[in-house]
Design a protein around this motif. Structure first.
Motif, PDB file in Angstrom:
ATOM      1  N   TYR A 277      -3.255  11.255   3.282  1.00 56.73           N
ATOM      2  CA  TYR A 277      -4.046  12.019   2.060  1.00 56.73           C
ATOM      3  C   TYR A 277      -3.316  11.200   0.741  1.00 56.73           C
ATOM      4  O   TYR A 277      -2.084  11.258   0.728  1.00 56.73           O
ATOM      5  N   ILE A 278      -4.320  10.907  -0.082  1.00 60.93           N
ATOM      6  CA  ILE A 278      -3.646   9.997  -1.311  1.00 60.93           C
ATOM      7  C   ILE A 278      -4.242  10.629  -2.655  1.00 60.93           C
ATOM      8  O   ILE A 278      -5.297  10.864  -2.678  1.00 60.93           O
ATOM      9  N   THR A 279      -3.150  10.934  -3.493  1.00 63.78           N
ATOM     10  CA  THR A 279      -3.740  11.224  -4.896  1.00 63.78           C
ATOM     11  C   THR A 279      -3.855  10.106  -5.605  1.00 63.78           C
ATOM     12  O   THR A 279      -2.978   9.342  -5.902  1.00 63.78           O
ATOM     13  N   LEU A 280      -5.158  10.000  -6.120  1.00 63.54           N
ATOM     14  CA  LEU A 280      -5.646   8.750  -7.196  1.00 63.54           C
ATOM     15  C   LEU A 280      -4.792   8.993  -8.172  1.00 63.54           C
ATOM     16  O   LEU A 280      -4.453   9.839  -8.963  1.00 63.54           O
ATOM     17  N   ARG A 281      -4.247   7.823  -8.939  1.00 65.55           N
ATOM     18  CA  ARG A 281      -3.783   7.499 -10.205  1.00 65.55           C
ATOM     19  C   ARG A 281      -2.485   8.456 -10.241  1.00 65.55           C
ATOM     20  O   ARG A 281      -2.302   9.127 -11.149  1.00 65.55           O
TER      21      ARG A 281
ATOM     22  N   SER B 140       1.123  -7.231   6.669  1.00 58.87           N
ATOM     23  CA  SER B 140       2.295  -6.233   7.042  1.00 58.87           C
ATOM     24  C   SER B 140       1.814  -5.566   8.427  1.00 58.87           C
ATOM     25  O   SER B 140       0.830  -5.687   8.568  1.00 58.87           O
ATOM     26  N   PRO B 141       3.037  -5.266   8.906  1.00 56.39           N
ATOM     27  CA  PRO B 141       2.702  -4.547  10.020  1.00 56.39           C
ATOM     28  C   PRO B 141       2.019  -3.173   9.879  1.00 56.39           C
ATOM     29  O   PRO B 141       1.555  -2.596  11.040  1.00 56.39           O
ATOM     30  N   LEU B 142       1.957  -2.756   8.623  1.00 50.68           N
ATOM     31  CA  LEU B 142       1.054  -1.594   8.363  1.00 50.68           C
ATOM     32  C   LEU B 142      -0.088  -1.980   7.674  1.00 50.68           C
ATOM     33  O   LEU B 142      -0.007  -2.013   6.346  1.00 50.68           O
ATOM     34  N   PRO B 143      -1.189  -2.484   8.191  1.00 50.87           N
ATOM     35  CA  PRO B 143      -2.439  -2.963   7.697  1.00 50.87           C
ATOM     36  C   PRO B 143      -2.942  -2.208   6.771  1.00 50.87           C
ATOM     37  O   PRO B 143      -3.559  -2.484   5.723  1.00 50.87           O
ATOM     38  N   GLU B 144      -2.939  -0.793   6.829  1.00 53.90           N
ATOM     39  CA  GLU B 144      -3.617   0.039   5.998  1.00 53.90           C
ATOM     40  C   GLU B 144      -2.855   0.454   4.889  1.00 53.90           C
ATOM     41  O   GLU B 144      -3.350   1.140   3.886  1.00 53.90           O
ATOM     42  N   ALA B 145      -1.458  -0.212   4.679  1.00 51.72           N
ATOM     43  CA  ALA B 145      -0.758   0.081   3.390  1.00 51.72           C
ATOM     44  C   ALA B 145      -1.448  -0.308   2.210  1.00 51.72           C
ATOM     45  O   ALA B 145      -1.392   0.382   1.143  1.00 51.72           O
ATOM     46  N   ALA B 146      -1.879  -1.595   2.258  1.00 51.26           N
ATOM     47  CA  ALA B 146      -2.315  -2.095   1.130  1.00 51.26           C
ATOM     48  C   ALA B 146      -3.788  -1.332   0.685  1.00 51.26           C
ATOM     49  O   ALA B 146      -4.024  -1.312  -0.404  1.00 51.26           O
ATOM     50  N   MET B 147      -4.505  -0.875   1.914  1.00 51.87           N
ATOM     51  CA  MET B 147      -5.509  -0.303   1.644  1.00 51.87           C
ATOM     52  C   MET B 147      -5.359   0.819   0.897  1.00 51.87           C
ATOM     53  O   MET B 147      -6.181   1.338   0.080  1.00 51.87           O
ATOM     54  N   ILE B 148      -4.421   1.761   1.335  1.00 52.90           N
ATOM     55  CA  ILE B 148      -4.195   2.717   0.777  1.00 52.90           C
ATOM     56  C   ILE B 148      -3.507   3.042  -0.618  1.00 52.90           C
ATOM     57  O   ILE B 148      -4.067   3.697  -1.490  1.00 52.90           O
ATOM     58  N   LYS B 149      -2.762   1.882  -1.037  1.00 45.59           N
ATOM     59  CA  LYS B 149      -2.192   1.577  -2.293  1.00 45.59           C
ATOM     60  C   LYS B 149      -3.642   1.278  -3.155  1.00 45.59           C
ATOM     61  O   LYS B 149      -3.821   1.765  -4.427  1.00 45.59           O
ATOM     62  N   ALA B 150      -4.538   0.496  -2.736  1.00 51.78           N
ATOM     63  CA  ALA B 150      -5.790   0.217  -3.260  1.00 51.78           C
ATOM     64  C   ALA B 150      -6.447   1.508  -3.608  1.00 51.78           C
ATOM     65  O   ALA B 150      -7.064   1.991  -4.587  1.00 51.78           O
ATOM     66  N   ALA B 151      -6.615   2.511  -2.575  1.00 54.59           N
ATOM     67  CA  ALA B 151      -7.392   3.616  -2.805  1.00 54.59           C
ATOM     68  C   ALA B 151      -6.763   4.330  -4.035  1.00 54.59           C
ATOM     69  O   ALA B 151      -7.348   5.247  -4.832  1.00 54.59           O
ATOM     70  N   ALA B 152      -5.489   4.459  -4.081  1.00 55.26           N
ATOM     71  CA  ALA B 152      -4.673   5.234  -5.068  1.00 55.26           C
ATOM     72  C   ALA B 152      -4.974   4.727  -6.497  1.00 55.26           C
ATOM     73  O   ALA B 152      -4.511   5.474  -7.517  1.00 55.26           O
ATOM     74  N   THR B 153      -5.460   3.729  -6.693  1.00 59.83           N
ATOM     75  CA  THR B 153      -5.776   3.191  -7.939  1.00 59.83           C
ATOM     76  C   THR B 153      -7.045   4.065  -8.551  1.00 59.83           C
ATOM     77  O   THR B 153      -7.447   3.843  -9.589  1.00 59.83           O
ATOM     78  N   GLY B 154      -7.887   4.329  -7.697  1.00 58.96           N
ATOM     79  CA  GLY B 154      -9.259   5.025  -8.124  1.00 58.96           C
ATOM     80  C   GLY B 154     -10.264   4.058  -8.590  1.00 58.96           C
ATOM     81  O   GLY B 154     -11.286   4.651  -8.895  1.00 58.96           O
ATOM     82  N   ASN B 155     -10.322   2.987  -7.950  1.00 55.92           N
ATOM     83  CA  ASN B 155     -11.428   2.014  -8.200  1.00 55.92           C
ATOM     84  C   ASN B 155     -11.887   1.539  -6.852  1.00 55.92           C
ATOM     85  O   ASN B 155     -10.961   0.827  -6.172  1.00 55.92           O
ATOM     86  N   PRO B 156     -12.960   1.676  -6.571  1.00 54.92           N
ATOM     87  CA  PRO B 156     -13.450   1.253  -4.980  1.00 54.92           C
ATOM     88  C   PRO B 156     -13.708  -0.373  -5.107  1.00 54.92           C
ATOM     89  O   PRO B 156     -13.455  -0.975  -4.027  1.00 54.92           O
ATOM     90  N   LEU B 157     -13.790  -1.167  -6.114  1.00 55.71           N
ATOM     91  CA  LEU B 157     -13.406  -2.661  -6.263  1.00 55.71           C
ATOM     92  C   LEU B 157     -12.378  -3.068  -5.901  1.00 55.71           C
ATOM     93  O   LEU B 157     -12.162  -4.054  -5.292  1.00 55.71           O
ATOM     94  N   ILE B 158     -11.184  -2.464  -5.825  1.00 54.60           N
ATOM     95  CA  ILE B 158      -9.858  -2.940  -5.473  1.00 54.60           C
ATOM     96  C   ILE B 158      -9.632  -2.811  -4.061  1.00 54.60           C
ATOM     97  O   ILE B 158      -9.138  -3.589  -3.309  1.00 54.60           O
TER      98      ILE B 158
END
Length: 624
Positions: A288-292, A327-345
């Motif tokens: 669960y990620i809270t955007l922004r 990264s051995p946590l491949p989803e970490a970058a994706m989660i960080k991108a989701a937290a920015t609130g922009n699907p382009l990221i």
């Protein structure tokens, strides 16, 4: 290396210096291996469940307008203390960070009287957990929830672990405010979760907290109840529900309501469900990620820490230097991108990873072509040498075959010997005469001036620690030397000396056959190298160009306008958080800006100006 990355506030930027690359990784691995033996799940190849859809599920939550305002206050506090020494009892960055992490999880961790955010993590988690509970069928009945905030019985006060810190501060009574990784609060979020789940129709006795099992006996009973699906929802913290928690038997889903500080903790959490002995073939890990919010910064910290671990693991595969390993946590970058609130990221993160893989493949092909050119030059030179050698060897082998039936005849200078015994005695006498005056270690050519079956005979004598010795050679179009060394004395057999020369001559056809075999092998390898040299280019060049073009389009769409930059050149980066700027901040850390300080300052200036302009436009707006 200096990089631009998200500031801890999640709103602005900062420059940080970090390692640009790690070198001599195999040596580091060898040093580490002296004291540790590492076995990964991939090495053991144990039967484990797979993730549904092949990846972690990300659930995005939103900040309410009140939470956005509180986030702005935290940003202002961070700006106020930047560069100043913290005073006892005063504000500090650790306190601000702790409050920001609580705010990203649930506002009531800061203000117990605040209304719950209907778009926040807590509501989203309750809905998801209840849905999975209703749809659960054996063996997919149980769920596990990780939450390090609002734990039961935590003392009042702000408590947060700094990244990389192992020590924890004490509360006013001198007691630890929480276990490692746990962040204390006056609001019991665990009990609130259970109450809301009960309201969704889940029996209260099917929901348990790991904190309720305060000794080994109770833990064993609780774990057994989960394995038997008597308890179907287990809520706990990283510290209490990590290593040794064997409840995987009927686990079908795991929920991360927050992120720990260490990559190892993420692996331990995931290891509770992705574990041998789970009866489910597919499971779900939900984050669960809270955007922004500070979630972006926290996942960014996890990514940075995980990178070094990836460097070490790559070293075990022979990589000497590494600077851009996944990264051995491949989803970490994706989660960080989701937290920015922009699907382009998110798309940018995916394409950036694909671009790295394509460029690595292209570089690999280019290296292969260069290696093929070098190998081709060596091989053609080798073929030419074999062909030249075979010309002489062919003539010598033909001479051997032609002289097989001829009568024996050895000539030494003007003397001719048709009897083998006399010929052997003459050769022995010459060799011994050359050896008599030799000092220790000195070699001497015997200069036999002898010919047999069309070949010139030669011998070399040497004086060594074990006495005199000699080696023999024959020569015609080419020279042939026997590598063996023979003892030399008055007692050597003359017939044996002559026989050694004759055997050397008989081996010439075998030398020719070996040379022809080497030539045939070299010629067979030539077409393969020629095909590599005539390759028409990178096979995936079209996809590579398409990915580059799309990344440029995305970055152009996220680029702050020149008008905004000119109008607000004096603005500050910590004054607004629209999606485009949050997205741009994630681009800074995911893709990297120009490495030069001038380039970074220019990027930051543009972004700061855009923040100020957008803040003015969005004043008073926001989700509630």
């Amino acid at each position: 290396m200096t990089e631009v990355e998200l500031a801890p506030s999640g709103r602005g930027f900062r420059t940080t210096r970090s390692f640009s690359k790690f070198v001599n990784i195999p040596e580091l691995i060898a040093l580490y291996s002296r004291v540790a033996d590492t076995q990964t799940p991939e090495m053991l190849n144990l039967p484990r469940p797979k993730l549904k859809t092949g990846q972690v599920t990300v659930v995005e939550a939103e900040l309410s307008q009140r939470e956005l305002n509180m986030m702005d206050e935290l940003v202002q506090r961070a700006e106020a203390i930047k560069g100043k020494r913290s005073e006892a009892g005063g504000d500090n960055m650790l306190k601000i960070l702790g409050e920001g992490l609580r705010l990203a999880t649930d506002i009531r961790l800061l203000d117990a009287q605040a209304p719950i955010n209907p778009h926040g993590k807590t509501v989203a988690a309750v809905e998801r957990i209840a849905q999975i509970w209703k749809e659960g069928t054996r063996p997919g009945l149980c769920q596990i929830v990780f939450l390090d905030m609002g734990v039961p019985n935590s003392k009042v006060g702000i408590k947060a672990q700094a990244a990389g810190d192992d020590e924890f501060a004490e509360d006013e009574d001198g007691n630890e405010a929480a276990l490692p990784n746990e962040i204390g609060s006056s609001f019991n979020l665990y009990e609130d979760l259970r109450t809301r789940l009960v309201q969704k129709g889940i029996p209260r006795d099917e929901i348990a907290f790991i904190h309720e099992a305060d000794n080994d006996i109770k833990k064993a009973r609780l774990f057994s109840a989960v394995r038997e699906a008597q308890v179907r929802i287990l809520i706990g913290s990283t510290a209490k529900m990590g290593v040794g928690t064997n409840v995987q038997r009927q686990l079908v889903a795991m929920h991360h309501l927050d992120a720990p500080w260490r990559p190892a903790d993420v692996e331990q959490r995931d290891g509770r469900i992705l574990r041998q002995g789970n009866l489910n073939s597919e499971v779900e890990i939900i984050r669960y990620i809270t955007l922004r919010s500070l979630d972006a910064y926290r996942w960014q910290t996890l990514t940075r820490k995980a990178n070094f671990i990836a460097q070490l693991r790559a070293g075990a595969r022979g990589v000497r230097t590494a600077e851009d390993i996944d990264s051995p946590l491949p989803e970490a970058a994706m989660i960080k991108a989701a937290a920015t609130g922009n699907p382009l990221i998110i798309e940018h993160a995916e394409l950036s990873k694909e671009l790295r893989e394509l460029e690595a493949a292209k570089r690999g092909q280019e290296r292969s072509v260069l290696a093929a050119k070098s190998a081709y030059a060596r091989l053609t030179s080798k073929i030419a040498a074999h062909e030249t050698a075979i010309e002489g060897l062919g003539a010598d082998a033909e001479q051997v075959r032609a002289s097989e039936t001829a009568a024996f005849l050895l000539t030494i200078g003007d003397r001719r010997f048709s009897e083998r015994k006399a010929a052997g005695e003459a050769l022995k006498a010459i060799v011994l005469s050359k050896a008599a005056p030799l000092g220790l270690g000195q070699p001497q050519k015997a200069a036999l001036q002898a010919r047999l079956r069309g070949f010139r005979l030669e011998a070399y004598v040497r004086s060594g620690a074990n006495g005199l010795s000699y080696t023999i050679e024959i020569e015609r179009e080419r020279g042939y030397a026997k590598q063996e060394s023979y003892l030399l004395s008055d007692e050597i057999d003359p017939a044996g000396l002559l026989r050694r020369f004759e055997n050397c001559i008989k081996q010439v056809p075998a030398v020719l056959a070996a040379e022809e075999q080497e030539l045939s092998k070299a010629r067979a390898d030539l077409p393969k190298l020629e095909r590599q040299l005539t390759a028409t280019g990178f096979a995936r060049a079209e996809r590579l160009n398409a990915v580059k073009a799309r990344i440029m389009d995305i970055e152009k769409a996220l680029q702050p306008s020149e008008h905004g930059a000119a109008k607000n050149s004096e603005g500050t980066a910590l004054q607004a958080d629209p999606p485009v700027n949050a997205a741009r901040s994630s681009i800074s850390s995911l893709a990297g800006l120009e490495n030069s300080p001038q380039g970074q300052r220019a990027k930051i200036a543009l972004l700061e100006a855009e923040f100020s302009e957008t803040r003015a436009r969005q004043n008073g707006r926001g989700r509630s």
